[in-house]
Design an enzyme around this catalytic site. Sequence first.
Site, PDB file in Angstrom:
ATOM      1  CD  GLU A 103      -3.141   0.577   2.241  1.00  0.00           C
ATOM      2  OE1 GLU A 103      -3.584  -0.588   2.282  1.00  0.00           O
ATOM      3  OE2 GLU A 103      -3.479   1.468   3.036  1.00  0.00           O
ATOM      4  CG  ASP A 144      -1.919   4.242   2.895  1.00  0.00           C
ATOM      5  OD1 ASP A 144      -2.415   3.700   1.894  1.00  0.00           O
ATOM      6  OD2 ASP A 144      -1.845   3.691   4.002  1.00  0.00           O
ATOM      7  CD  GLU A 181       2.514   5.106  10.946  1.00  0.00           C
ATOM      8  OE1 GLU A 181       3.715   5.031  11.290  1.00  0.00           O
ATOM      9  OE2 GLU A 181       1.636   4.325  11.357  1.00  0.00           O
ATOM     10  CD  GLU A 193      -5.078   7.091   5.421  1.00  0.00           C
ATOM     11  OE1 GLU A 193      -5.819   6.109   5.213  1.00  0.00           O
ATOM     12  OE2 GLU A 193      -4.492   7.280   6.505  1.00  0.00           O
ATOM     13  N   GLY A 205      -5.613  12.782  17.633  1.00  0.00           N
ATOM     14  CA  GLY A 205      -5.671  11.462  18.236  1.00  0.00           C
ATOM     15  C   GLY A 205      -7.057  11.038  18.683  1.00  0.00           C
TER      16      GLY A 205
END
Length: 283
Positions: free
Chosen positions: A101, A103, A130, A105, A199
């Site tokens: 994948e 990503d 990330e 986002e 969060g």
Amino acid sequence: MGSLAMPLVVVLSILLIQTAFAGNFYQDFGNIWGGDRAKIMNGGQLMTLSLDKASGSGFQSKTQYMYGKFDMQMKLVPGNSAGTVTTCYMSSLGSGLTHYEIDMEFLGNSTGQPYLLHTNIFTQGQGSREQQFYLWFDPTQDFHTYSILWNPRSIIFSVDGRPIRQFKNLESNGIPYVKGQPMWLFASLWDAEDWATRGGLVKTDWSQAPFTAAYSNFNSQACAWPGSCSSTTSAGGGSWFNQELDVTGQQLIKWAQSHYMVYNYCTDHKRFPQGVPPECAFN
């Protein structure tokens, strides 16, 4: 910040059975979900996705790809977008070691607070790579171009032609790379109030629904799967297959990461007390 030079340099010419076109949402995308929350307009040149409390919406490319350069113009949810996630990403839809994948986002926020661009890469079923960035403009006021370049050398994320992140092919160092599995391109708008904004501290305000994002001017230069993809011949004059960052491109990444990066897994020693992942020494 002033204008910056285009970052990517052509290294070799390419080859392939390739698709290279300005897209049409009617022709290029299917598996549209969310009912009438997903709308194609302007003769296939524009698609909008909406989210309400009952459902989000999204779409998937009809074609699988094995490497390519993909550009999508997006205009994100305006106003109080806290709890929403607008995406453009690639996935093999595999499980375990066959899941890959790439990503992009966009995590919504309260009115007046900046969006967060969340990037991640999965290889052989493993993510946790990330990097997150604030943007240097308001992504809700106009369309901006978000790009993924995926070739045998590296994966490069760009915003309006400016690279912000590179993930190199480091298989020679024993580090898995995104290869061997074709991927579809996806886009979606969905609710992630449990984690998306601070969060999960800031929840989705459903009184603001429906939330709407827009997609336009999809462009791809890519190897359609099944089909051959190599750099041994020239077919169509493409350059992306061997494209990599030059010195200017590296400087642009440093600029983005020094001014706008807000999270980098490679510096999160609390999360990785036994040592950050090995690619961090190279990327």
